[in-house]
Write a protein that holds these residues in place. Sequence first.
Motif, PDB file in Angstrom:
ATOM      1  N   ARG A  83       0.814  -1.214   0.000  1.00 21.26           N
ATOM      2  CA  ARG A  83       0.000   0.000   0.000  1.00 21.26           C
ATOM      3  C   ARG A  83       0.852   1.271   0.000  1.00 21.26           C
ATOM      4  O   ARG A  83       0.502   2.254  -0.637  1.00 21.26           O
ATOM      5  CB  ARG A  83      -0.899  -0.032   1.234  1.00 21.26           C
ATOM      6  N   GLN A  84       1.979   1.253   0.722  1.00 23.31           N
ATOM      7  CA  GLN A  84       2.848   2.426   0.800  1.00 23.31           C
ATOM      8  C   GLN A  84       3.821   2.517  -0.371  1.00 23.31           C
ATOM      9  O   GLN A  84       4.559   3.484  -0.492  1.00 23.31           O
ATOM     10  CB  GLN A  84       3.648   2.420   2.111  1.00 23.31           C
ATOM     11  N   GLY A  85       3.873   1.494  -1.211  1.00 21.16           N
ATOM     12  CA  GLY A  85       4.762   1.509  -2.370  1.00 21.16           C
ATOM     13  C   GLY A  85       6.063   0.771  -2.149  1.00 21.16           C
ATOM     14  O   GLY A  85       6.933   0.781  -3.022  1.00 21.16           O
ATOM     15  N   ALA A  86       6.217   0.116  -1.000  1.00 20.51           N
ATOM     16  CA  ALA A  86       7.444  -0.645  -0.718  1.00 20.51           C
ATOM     17  C   ALA A  86       7.434  -1.943  -1.521  1.00 20.51           C
ATOM     18  O   ALA A  86       6.388  -2.513  -1.797  1.00 20.51           O
ATOM     19  CB  ALA A  86       7.556  -0.944   0.770  1.00 20.51           C
ATOM     20  N   LEU A  87       8.627  -2.390  -1.899  1.00 14.84           N
ATOM     21  CA  LEU A  87       8.773  -3.613  -2.693  1.00 14.84           C
ATOM     22  C   LEU A  87       9.110  -4.795  -1.806  1.00 14.84           C
ATOM     23  O   LEU A  87       9.816  -4.665  -0.798  1.00 14.84           O
ATOM     24  CB  LEU A  87       9.892  -3.431  -3.728  1.00 14.84           C
ATOM     25  N   HIS A  88       8.600  -5.968  -2.210  1.00 16.06           N
ATOM     26  CA  HIS A  88       8.893  -7.220  -1.516  1.00 16.06           C
ATOM     27  C   HIS A  88       9.197  -8.274  -2.563  1.00 16.06           C
ATOM     28  O   HIS A  88       8.428  -8.489  -3.489  1.00 16.06           O
ATOM     29  CB  HIS A  88       7.706  -7.660  -0.654  1.00 16.06           C
ATOM     30  N   TRP A  89      10.354  -8.937  -2.420  1.00 20.38           N
ATOM     31  CA  TRP A  89      10.793  -9.987  -3.346  1.00 20.38           C
ATOM     32  C   TRP A  89      10.602 -11.323  -2.629  1.00 20.38           C
ATOM     33  O   TRP A  89      11.325 -11.627  -1.697  1.00 20.38           O
ATOM     34  CB  TRP A  89      12.255  -9.760  -3.695  1.00 20.38           C
ATOM     35  N   ASN A  90       9.630 -12.089  -3.036  1.00 22.43           N
ATOM     36  CA  ASN A  90       9.265 -13.350  -2.374  1.00 22.43           C
ATOM     37  C   ASN A  90       9.053 -13.160  -0.871  1.00 22.43           C
ATOM     38  O   ASN A  90       9.468 -13.979  -0.056  1.00 22.43           O
ATOM     39  CB  ASN A  90      10.313 -14.435  -2.622  1.00 22.43           C
TER      40      ASN A  90
END
Length: 137
Positions: A69-76
């Motif tokens: 929601r805040q635009g942060a990225l998550h890789w797996n």
Amino acid sequence: MTRAVRARRIPDTAPIGAINITPLIDVMLVLLVVIIIAIPIASHKVPVDLPAKPGTADPLPPVVLAIDRQGALHWNGAALADAALPERLAALQKSGAVLHLQTDPEARYERFDGILATVKRAGITRLGFVGNRPLED
């Protein structure tokens, strides 16, 4: 002095042999404008490479790139900095694995668009979108 009353002679009312084509011309012009507007919309195409036949299951598990929601990225599931994304995408492109892009519905579109542009620049061709659902009324 009598006045002679002249009777007006009414011409014979013969049917008119000409057709009023003004409404026909109006309709034709409206149809022409509609066609001129509709042709570019109908001919706009986005090239998409779809598989020609059903394939076998991919031996490599897909990698999930999520935007919260805040635009942060998550890789797996693990947090990922923006600067590390191109490097990870380059390694993914070499491995041939599938990238699944999952975006929170409340995320800003500009953020999604920027990440999608980064994915495209990395040369990723095997991409799927996760979490798309029809809009609710």
